[in-house]
Structures are given as structure tokens and as C-alpha cells.
Design an enzyme around this catalytic site. Structure first.
Site, PDB file in Angstrom:
ATOM      1  N   HIS A  65       0.855  -1.181   0.000  1.00  0.00           N
ATOM      2  CA  HIS A  65       0.000   0.000   0.000  1.00  0.00           C
ATOM      3  C   HIS A  65       0.891   1.231   0.000  1.00  0.00           C
ATOM      4  O   HIS A  65       2.127   1.115   0.144  1.00  0.00           O
ATOM      5  CB  HIS A  65      -0.932   0.009   1.220  1.00  0.00           C
ATOM      6  CG  HIS A  65      -0.248  -0.215   2.526  1.00  0.00           C
ATOM      7  ND1 HIS A  65       0.662   0.667   3.063  1.00  0.00           N
ATOM      8  CD2 HIS A  65      -0.318  -1.253   3.405  1.00  0.00           C
ATOM      9  CE1 HIS A  65       1.095   0.203   4.210  1.00  0.00           C
ATOM     10  NE2 HIS A  65       0.533  -0.971   4.446  1.00  0.00           N
TER      11      HIS A  65
HETATM   12  P1  TYD Z   1      -1.568  -2.639   8.014  1.00  0.00           P
HETATM   13  O1  TYD Z   1      -0.886  -1.320   8.061  1.00  0.00           O
HETATM   14  O2  TYD Z   1      -2.564  -2.860   6.909  1.00  0.00           O
HETATM   15  O3  TYD Z   1      -0.485  -3.810   7.982  1.00  0.00           O
HETATM   16  P2  TYD Z   1       0.681  -4.098   6.926  1.00  0.00           P
HETATM   17  O4  TYD Z   1       0.793  -2.920   6.025  1.00  0.00           O
HETATM   18  O5  TYD Z   1       1.913  -4.314   7.746  1.00  0.00           O
HETATM   19  O6  TYD Z   1       0.333  -5.327   6.191  1.00  0.00           O
HETATM   20  O7  TYD Z   1      -2.256  -2.874   9.423  1.00  0.00           O
HETATM   21  C1  TYD Z   1      -2.797  -4.130   9.793  1.00  0.00           C
HETATM   22  C2  TYD Z   1      -3.907  -3.893  10.798  1.00  0.00           C
HETATM   23  O8  TYD Z   1      -3.381  -3.273  11.968  1.00  0.00           O
HETATM   24  C3  TYD Z   1      -5.011  -2.994  10.276  1.00  0.00           C
HETATM   25  O9  TYD Z   1      -6.241  -3.552  10.685  1.00  0.00           O
HETATM   26  C4  TYD Z   1      -4.805  -1.690  10.986  1.00  0.00           C
HETATM   27  C5  TYD Z   1      -4.068  -2.055  12.246  1.00  0.00           C
HETATM   28  N1  TYD Z   1      -3.088  -1.033  12.653  1.00  0.00           N
HETATM   29  C6  TYD Z   1      -3.359  -0.202  13.721  1.00  0.00           C
HETATM   30  O10 TYD Z   1      -4.416  -0.296  14.373  1.00  0.00           O
HETATM   31  N2  TYD Z   1      -2.422   0.734  14.085  1.00  0.00           N
HETATM   32  C7  TYD Z   1      -1.261   0.897  13.413  1.00  0.00           C
HETATM   33  O11 TYD Z   1      -0.413   1.765  13.768  1.00  0.00           O
HETATM   34  C8  TYD Z   1      -0.994   0.044  12.285  1.00  0.00           C
HETATM   35  C9  TYD Z   1       0.274   0.170  11.494  1.00  0.00           C
HETATM   36  C10 TYD Z   1      -1.924  -0.902  11.951  1.00  0.00           C
END
Ligand code: TYD
Length: 131
Positions: free
Chosen positions: A49
Site C-alpha cells: 500500500h
Molecule cells: P496494516 O498497516 O494494513 O499492515 P501491513 O501494512 O503491515 O500489512 O495494518 C494491519 C492492521 O493493523 C489494520 O487492521 C490496521 C491495524 N493497525 C493499527 O491499528 N495501528 C497501526 O499503527 C498500524 C500500522 C496498523
């Protein structure tokens, strides 16, 4: 500021080494949030993303992983495997973390508090926004 690998201070000591990060000094933003990714099963990836506003700094505190970055024109791979180096990622950069080694630990410093609204999760939308 563009994508850049930043070398952090390293205080060598027979008792063990020490490194540190100061906001707006070693990295070009104020830290609003820190999080870390760990216990990643073999073959899994994270991310895929971009962010509209968030800037990030990623450090491999332990182990190794690859960060794939796409700026809208081309993709580049950065292998992180030392805790005294970090990768600065500006906003509007598509990023994916993959190839995590066993017991790797990725520290991510972020310029914004968590907000799902800042995510761009559609690659075609990212391409149109980055051009
Ligand atoms: P995401 O950023 O989509 O993970 P990655 O990019 O590492 O695959 O985040 C995964 C889940 O965690 C999503 O449901 C949102 C939550 N999250 C938070 O609540 N706080 C945060 O600071 C982050 C980075 C994620």
C-alpha cells in the site's frame, strides 16, 4: 526528501553496541507513532500500500527483510539487515515488505498517528495519484 538509506549513529562498546534515532535530526520528521512487525511466518509479506501523507522510517532491528518501493515510475528493492541503517520512505510511495528471516523484527517510525483514511490500497489509484 527522496527515498534514502540513512546510516544511524553507532556507539561501539565491548559491552555491546548502541544506536539511536532522534526525530528531525537523523530522520526528517517528527515521530507520531512507532510500531513493529514480528513473528512473520516464512513466505508472508506485509504492506502493499502507499500513504497519502505519512512518511516512514524502517529499521531491521533484528534479522533481515526486503522492502520493495515503487515511486509511480519504477520499483526498487532495498534489503535491510543491520540495526544501524534505516530506510526513509516519503509519502506517495507504494511499499511492500517481504522475505522476512526467522526472528526478524521491523521497527517502523511514522510521521502520523494511525489513520486508515491515509492508506492507498489500490495500486491503480496510487499510480494515478503519483503522476
Ligand atoms: P496494516 O498497516 O494494513 O499492515 P501491513 O501494512 O503491515 O500489512 O495494518 C494491519 C492492521 O493493523 C489494520 O487492521 C490496521 C491495524 N493497525 C493499527 O491499528 N495501528 C497501526 O499503527 C498500524 C500500522 C496498523
Amino acid at each position: 526528501m527522496k527515498v534514502s538509506l540513512i546510516e544511524l549513529p553507532k556507539i561501539l562498546d565491548p559491552r555491546g553496541n548502541l544506536s539511536f534515532i532522534e526525530e528531525e535530526n537523523h530522520i526528517p520528521f517528527k515521530i507520531a507513532r512507532s510500531y513493529w512487525i514480528y513473528d512473520v511466518p516464512g513466505g508472508e509479506f506485509r504492506g502493499s500500500h502507499a500513504f497519502q501523507e505519512t512518511e516512514e522510517f524502517i529499521v531491521a532491528l533484528s534479522g533481515s527483510f526486503d522492502v520493495l518501493l515503487h515511486d509511480g515510475n519504477e520499483e526498487k528493492k532495498y534489503s535491510l539487515n543491520r540495526s544501524y541503517y534505516g530506510l526513509f520512505i516519503p509519502k506517495l510511495t507504494w511499499r511492500k515488505l517481504e522475505n522476512f528471516s526467522t526472528n526478524s523484527l521491523a521497527l517502523i517510525l511514522s510521521s502520523t498517528p494511525y489513520s486508515e483514511k491515509d492508506y492507498i490500497r489500490d495500486f491503480d489509484l496510487f499510480l494515478s495519484l503519483s503522476r
